[in-house]
Every structure is written in structure tokens, then in C-alpha cells.
Design a protein around this motif. Structure first.
Motif, PDB file in Angstrom:
ATOM      1  N   GLY A 220      34.672  19.885 -22.355  1.00  0.00           N
ATOM      2  CA  GLY A 220      34.258  19.341 -21.072  1.00  0.00           C
ATOM      3  C   GLY A 220      33.692  20.415 -20.161  1.00  0.00           C
ATOM      4  O   GLY A 220      33.899  21.606 -20.363  1.00  0.00           O
ATOM      5  N   THR A 221      32.969  19.984 -19.167  1.00  0.00           N
ATOM      6  CA  THR A 221      32.399  20.907 -18.209  1.00  0.00           C
ATOM      7  C   THR A 221      33.491  21.389 -17.263  1.00  0.00           C
ATOM      8  O   THR A 221      34.166  20.575 -16.640  1.00  0.00           O
ATOM      9  CB  THR A 221      31.298  20.206 -17.395  1.00  0.00           C
ATOM     10  N   PRO A 222      33.659  22.694 -17.159  1.00  0.00           N
ATOM     11  CA  PRO A 222      34.670  23.196 -16.228  1.00  0.00           C
ATOM     12  C   PRO A 222      34.343  22.777 -14.797  1.00  0.00           C
ATOM     13  O   PRO A 222      33.170  22.642 -14.432  1.00  0.00           O
ATOM     14  CB  PRO A 222      34.578  24.714 -16.389  1.00  0.00           C
ATOM     15  N   PRO A 223      35.360  22.573 -13.968  1.00  0.00           N
ATOM     16  CA  PRO A 223      35.116  22.181 -12.579  1.00  0.00           C
ATOM     17  C   PRO A 223      34.490  23.334 -11.799  1.00  0.00           C
ATOM     18  O   PRO A 223      34.591  24.499 -12.206  1.00  0.00           O
ATOM     19  CB  PRO A 223      36.519  21.870 -12.057  1.00  0.00           C
ATOM     20  N   ASN A 224      33.863  23.025 -10.684  1.00  0.00           N
ATOM     21  CA  ASN A 224      33.252  24.062  -9.844  1.00  0.00           C
ATOM     22  C   ASN A 224      34.264  25.104  -9.405  1.00  0.00           C
ATOM     23  O   ASN A 224      33.931  26.265  -9.227  1.00  0.00           O
ATOM     24  CB  ASN A 224      32.601  23.432  -8.608  1.00  0.00           C
ATOM     25  N   TRP A 225      35.511  24.690  -9.218  1.00  0.00           N
ATOM     26  CA  TRP A 225      36.546  25.617  -8.779  1.00  0.00           C
ATOM     27  C   TRP A 225      37.103  26.465  -9.925  1.00  0.00           C
ATOM     28  O   TRP A 225      37.871  27.389  -9.698  1.00  0.00           O
ATOM     29  CB  TRP A 225      37.675  24.894  -8.048  1.00  0.00           C
TER      30      TRP A 225
ATOM     31  N   GLY B 204      31.304  27.423  -9.061  1.00  0.00           N
ATOM     32  CA  GLY B 204      30.372  26.817  -8.115  1.00  0.00           C
ATOM     33  C   GLY B 204      30.783  27.093  -6.692  1.00  0.00           C
ATOM     34  O   GLY B 204      31.876  27.593  -6.431  1.00  0.00           O
ATOM     35  N   PRO B 205      29.908  26.753  -5.753  1.00  0.00           N
ATOM     36  CA  PRO B 205      30.232  26.994  -4.348  1.00  0.00           C
ATOM     37  C   PRO B 205      31.271  26.004  -3.840  1.00  0.00           C
ATOM     38  O   PRO B 205      31.351  24.872  -4.306  1.00  0.00           O
ATOM     39  CB  PRO B 205      28.887  26.779  -3.633  1.00  0.00           C
ATOM     40  N   LYS B 206      32.036  26.467  -2.892  1.00  0.00           N
ATOM     41  CA  LYS B 206      33.028  25.609  -2.250  1.00  0.00           C
ATOM     42  C   LYS B 206      32.288  24.621  -1.351  1.00  0.00           C
ATOM     43  O   LYS B 206      31.374  25.010  -0.631  1.00  0.00           O
ATOM     44  CB  LYS B 206      33.971  26.489  -1.425  1.00  0.00           C
TER      45      LYS B 206
END
Length: 164
Positions: free
Chosen positions: A27-32, A122-124
Motif C-alpha cells: 500500500g501507499t504509505p501515508p503522508n505522515w 508529504g506536507p502537513k
């Protein structure tokens, strides 16, 4: 006959020099999620004592005596800052029950644990968007009930009483 032998020799030569590449699509890792661990399946979040399964995009937590898997973080952690909190990447576990080693993880990574510096993938999300209560821990809009959307446009869309 010479053509068959030549074709066979050519085939064997190509086969001997070829490389086999296996691409496991988790799966795609989360932005965080932390940068540099795209091949990892589980994170342990010591501050809130839960696991995150990247492959299934699920949180795994202990609730009423049983381990539960959910797509959304438990309500009691909705205000937790996943971008700032430390994520322990479990690189040495390959099963489907990372909590099998929960006592080990909890002892090695107590609440407040901080290891090597981490940078989020990713950005917050901006604070205005988060203050509207439609932010989820993946950094996506939560207003459409699916955890995805465009944060720049979706804040104009009303959902009535907020119940889905």
C-alpha cells in the motif's frame, strides 16, 4: 538442426544473463509516514501505542481486550499529530499480527520515544483546513467520508450536521 541448436544456445545465453525483478506493491504509505521506508509494512506509534499497517491502510489497536483493525484512527487519537509523532518502522516482522511482539515494542519504544530524526513523506495539512475538523491522519480531506479529496476545494462543501 543447426538453426535449432543456435536458437537454443541464444535462448540459454539470454536466460543466463537476464535479471529477475520482483516488484512487491504494498500500500501507499501515508503522508505522515517517514521517508525512506517504502518497503516497510508496519509502523508502531509509541505515543499512542498503536500500529499502522501500510499494506491495508489500517490502524491496529487494542480495544476492550482484543486487537482491532480499522481504516480510521480511534476517536480518542483524532487530535494526535501524526506528522510530529515518532514512527517506529518495524523492519524485522513479516506476519499479519505485529502486536504479537507488543510487550517487546512497548518496552523498547515507550511513550515519548524519539529515535533518529524523521522527515514525513508529504506536507502537513494547513492549520485552517485541520481546524475545520475534516482532516484525517493520512493528510487527506475527511469531509467526503472516504478520507480523500482536495483540501483547497472541499472546505467550501457543506455536510450538514457532520454525520455520515
Amino acid at each position: 538442426m543447426k538453426k535449432i541448436v543456435f536458437a537454443l544456445a541464444l535462448f540459454m545465453s539470454v536466460l543466463a544473463h537476464s535479471q529477475v525483478s520482483v516488484n512487491v506493491n504494498i500500500g501507499t504509505p501515508p503522508n505522515w509516514g517517514p521517508v525512506g521506508y517504502d518497503d516497510s509494512r508496519y509502523y508502531y506509534l509509541p505515543d499512542i501505542d498503536i500500529y499502522y499497517d501500510v499494506t491495508q491502510s489500517q490502524y491496529i489497536y487494542f480495544n476492550n481486550g482484543v486487537w482491532v483493525r480499522e481504516r480510521r484512527v480511534p476517536a480518542r487519537y483524532r487530535n494526535y499529530d501524526f506528522y510530529s509523532g515518532y514512527k517506529v518502522v518495524l523492519r524485522d516482522y513479516r506476519g499479519s499480527k505485529p502486536y504479537s511482539y507488543h510487550s517487546k515494542h512497548r518496552a523498547a519504544y515507550p511513550k515519548g520515544y524519539v529515535g533518529k530524526p524523521q522527515k514525513s513523506r508529504g506536507p502537513k495539512p494547513d492549520k485552517i483546513y485541520k481546524s475545520e475538523g475534516r482532516y484525517n491522519s493520512n493528510g487527506h480531506n475527511n469531509g467526503n467520508g472516504k478520507g480523500k479529496g482536495n483540501p483547497k476545494n472541499d472546505h467550501k462543501h457543506s455536510h450538514g450536521n457532520g454525520k455520515h
